[in-house]
Write a protein that holds these residues in place. Structure first.
Motif, PDB file in Angstrom:
ATOM      1  N   ARG A 126     -16.275  29.524 -13.527  1.00 26.59           N
ATOM      2  CA  ARG A 126     -17.125  29.797 -12.371  1.00 26.59           C
ATOM      3  C   ARG A 126     -16.354  30.697 -11.404  1.00 26.59           C
ATOM      4  O   ARG A 126     -15.184  30.444 -11.109  1.00 26.59           O
ATOM      5  N   PHE A 127     -17.028  31.751 -10.943  1.00 29.84           N
ATOM      6  CA  PHE A 127     -16.388  32.754 -10.093  1.00 29.84           C
ATOM      7  C   PHE A 127     -17.048  32.809  -8.722  1.00 29.84           C
ATOM      8  O   PHE A 127     -18.270  32.689  -8.596  1.00 29.84           O
ATOM      9  N   GLY A 128     -16.226  33.015  -7.696  1.00 30.34           N
ATOM     10  CA  GLY A 128     -16.706  33.300  -6.357  1.00 30.34           C
ATOM     11  C   GLY A 128     -16.041  34.572  -5.864  1.00 30.34           C
ATOM     12  O   GLY A 128     -14.959  34.945  -6.325  1.00 30.34           O
ATOM     13  N   SER A 245     -12.145  34.500  -6.813  1.00 29.76           N
ATOM     14  CA  SER A 245     -11.638  33.136  -7.040  1.00 29.76           C
ATOM     15  C   SER A 245     -12.372  32.522  -8.222  1.00 29.76           C
ATOM     16  O   SER A 245     -13.513  32.872  -8.518  1.00 29.76           O
ATOM     17  N   PHE A 246     -11.698  31.599  -8.903  1.00 32.23           N
ATOM     18  CA  PHE A 246     -12.362  30.969 -10.050  1.00 32.23           C
ATOM     19  C   PHE A 246     -11.844  29.559 -10.291  1.00 32.23           C
ATOM     20  O   PHE A 246     -10.782  29.165  -9.820  1.00 32.23           O
ATOM     21  N   ARG A 315      -3.296  33.533  -5.375  1.00 36.68           N
ATOM     22  CA  ARG A 315      -3.115  32.356  -4.540  1.00 36.68           C
ATOM     23  C   ARG A 315      -3.626  31.145  -5.304  1.00 36.68           C
ATOM     24  O   ARG A 315      -4.770  31.113  -5.746  1.00 36.68           O
ATOM     25  N   MET A 316      -2.755  30.165  -5.481  1.00 33.26           N
ATOM     26  CA  MET A 316      -3.141  28.884  -6.069  1.00 33.26           C
ATOM     27  C   MET A 316      -3.465  27.956  -4.911  1.00 33.26           C
ATOM     28  O   MET A 316      -2.579  27.601  -4.132  1.00 33.26           O
ATOM     29  N   GLU A 322     -13.663  23.906  -5.549  1.00 35.27           N
ATOM     30  CA  GLU A 322     -14.560  24.873  -6.161  1.00 35.27           C
ATOM     31  C   GLU A 322     -13.802  25.954  -6.922  1.00 35.27           C
ATOM     32  O   GLU A 322     -14.064  26.212  -8.085  1.00 35.27           O
ATOM     33  N   THR A 323     -12.876  26.624  -6.249  1.00 38.40           N
ATOM     34  CA  THR A 323     -12.207  27.789  -6.833  1.00 38.40           C
ATOM     35  C   THR A 323     -10.724  27.780  -6.448  1.00 38.40           C
ATOM     36  O   THR A 323     -10.316  28.454  -5.498  1.00 38.40           O
ATOM     37  N   PRO A 324      -9.909  27.029  -7.169  1.00 36.57           N
ATOM     38  CA  PRO A 324      -8.503  26.888  -6.779  1.00 36.57           C
ATOM     39  C   PRO A 324      -7.603  28.074  -7.108  1.00 36.57           C
ATOM     40  O   PRO A 324      -6.460  28.114  -6.663  1.00 36.57           O
TER      41      PRO A 324
END
Length: 425
Positions: A126-128, A245-246, A315-316, A322-324
């Motif tokens: 899942r991508f944002g 982000s994903f 960035r972790m 949702e998107t770490p």
């Protein structure tokens, strides 16, 4: 709402729809479309609409064969900025040869293949996205200038932030299209803004990103300002990036519990992307101007990761359910279908190999410094060669090298970039 082909034909009859925009991307991500009368849509669903491939950047790879657009009914939306009488709807398209075979340069087809590879491996991505753009004033002749719409800064408010109503109208327009932004704000640069989107499937996230760009351009024009996604429109100010982000979910659990993959899987996925990022920087940063942004202000140059916010490549974010994982190198003029697809393949390779993430803030090299270097990295990459068809890669590399040569030969390089990117991107 997701429509079937028959439901769309019924919607057209009941809602005074007169035109249908068939939308697609060229190889570098620039949005294109053909309009047809709504009365032609039933035939188009079955037979497609022919396009002149040689006139589209990157589609020379079709070797002179005819290409056809086939609309994806599930992407139908009304364009709110067009007249309500004689409405216009839009659908994203797949691109095929006359015999029905997919065109190798079709980014949506490429991304769907990557998504299927992930499902076959037991994962769902899942991508944002967080997308930046800059607003500029027009001159008395109605031409865009390089004068920012305002001089506000990060999270400033009106009246310093003169784009507040524009962002509001963009978000309301997107809502009418069935797209729901999470937040919007003034960014750090003069006239610069950002709108963020929730995570969704890779294909929907890519479609949403392109719909967002269309909405921004159209709404800005109605407000009498020019919206630019050019990565570095102002040499002395912040550039425009796209943070991607994903998260990754085990496919068997995805619909039931949405339990994200283990921390080790996410770290290996991030390690896979870091390992191959130089190979596909040509896709995340596809113009000469893209490289003026990297390494400036907080845009990344070094290949490293960190948990805290900064100028890292990745960035972790362990606090985000949702998107770490966030990739911070890309800009908004990329082709999102190829970028998301390559991110999926790199992450899958990292997880399969159980790649170990380097120590936090430990540099594993640097991103390419120029478009020419990025083209060299892509051309020599075994990773890229595994997933991008040879003639598509060859076309993209050739196009990028020609662009670099034109830039290198230009007497006024800033004027070259403005003419090439500022007015159209």
């Amino acid at each position: 709402m997701i429509y079937s082909e028959n439901e769309i034909l019924q919607y057209i009859d009941e809602n005074d729809v007169k035109f249908v925009k068939l939308t697609f991307c060229d190889l570098k991500g620039r949005l294109k479309n053909i309009s047809i009368l709504s009365s032609e849509l039933a035939v188009t669903f079955e037979s497609g609409v022919r396009i002149a491939a040689k006139k589209i950047s990157g589609f020379e790879a079709a070797d002179g064969k005819d290409l056809f657009l086939f609309p994806d009914a599930q992407t139908m939306t009304v364009l709110p900025w067009r007249p309500q009488q004689g409405r216009v709807i839009r659908m994203f398209c797949y691109i095929r040869y006359k015999d029905g075979a997919p065109f190798e340069g079709d980014g949506r087809y490429f991304l769907k293949k990557a998504m299927k590879a992930a499902v076959s491996a037991g994962y769902c991505f899942r991508f944002g996205t967080s997308c930046e753009f800059t607003l500029f004033k027009y001159d008395e002749n109605g031409l865009p200038t390089k004068i920012p719409h305002d001089n506000a800064g990060y999270c400033d408010t009106a009246p310093d932030d003169k784009g507040e109503n524009i962002r509001r109208d963009v978000c309301l327009t997107l809502e009418q299209m069935g797209i729901h932004p999470v937040s919007s704000r003034h960014e750090s640069g003069c006239g610069q803004h950002e709108i963020d989107f929730n995570a969704s499937s890779a294909l929907k996230a890519a479609d949403t990103f392109l719909s967002f760009k269309s909405a921004v351009k159209s709404v800005a024009e109605t407000h009498g300002v020019h919206a630019s996604f050019m990565p570095k429109p102002l040499r002395t100010d912040c550039g425009n990036g796209m943070h991607i982000s994903f998260n990754i979910f085990p496919d068997s659990d995805f619909l039931e519990e949405r339990t994200s993959s283990s921390s080790d899987d996410l770290k290996s996925a991030a390690a896979g992307i870091m390992e191959h990022i130089r190979d596909f920087t040509l896709f995340t940063n596809s113009t000469v101007n893209s490289y003026a942004r990297l390494g400036e202000f907080t845009a990344p140059r070094d290949i490293l990761w960190a948990a805290d916010e900064g100028s890292q490549l990745i960035r972790m974010n362990p606090d985000s359910d949702e998107t770490p994982v966030e990739l911070r190198a890309a800009d908004c003029v990329c082709n999102p279908y190829f970028v998301f697809g390559l991110m999926i393949y790199a992450a899958l390779e990292g997880m399969t190999a159980k790649s170990q993430l380097a120590e936090e803030n430990e540099s594993k090299g640097r991103l390419p410094a120029t478009l020419e270097e990025a083209a060299d990295c892509a051309e020599s990459s075994g990773f890229i060669g595994k997933y991008i068809p040879e003639k598509i890669l060859g076309t993209l590399v050739s196009c990028s090298r020609n662009e670099w040569k034109e830039y290198s030969a230009a007497f006024d390089k800033e004027a070259f970039e403005d003419q090439k990117y500022f007015y159209s991107l």
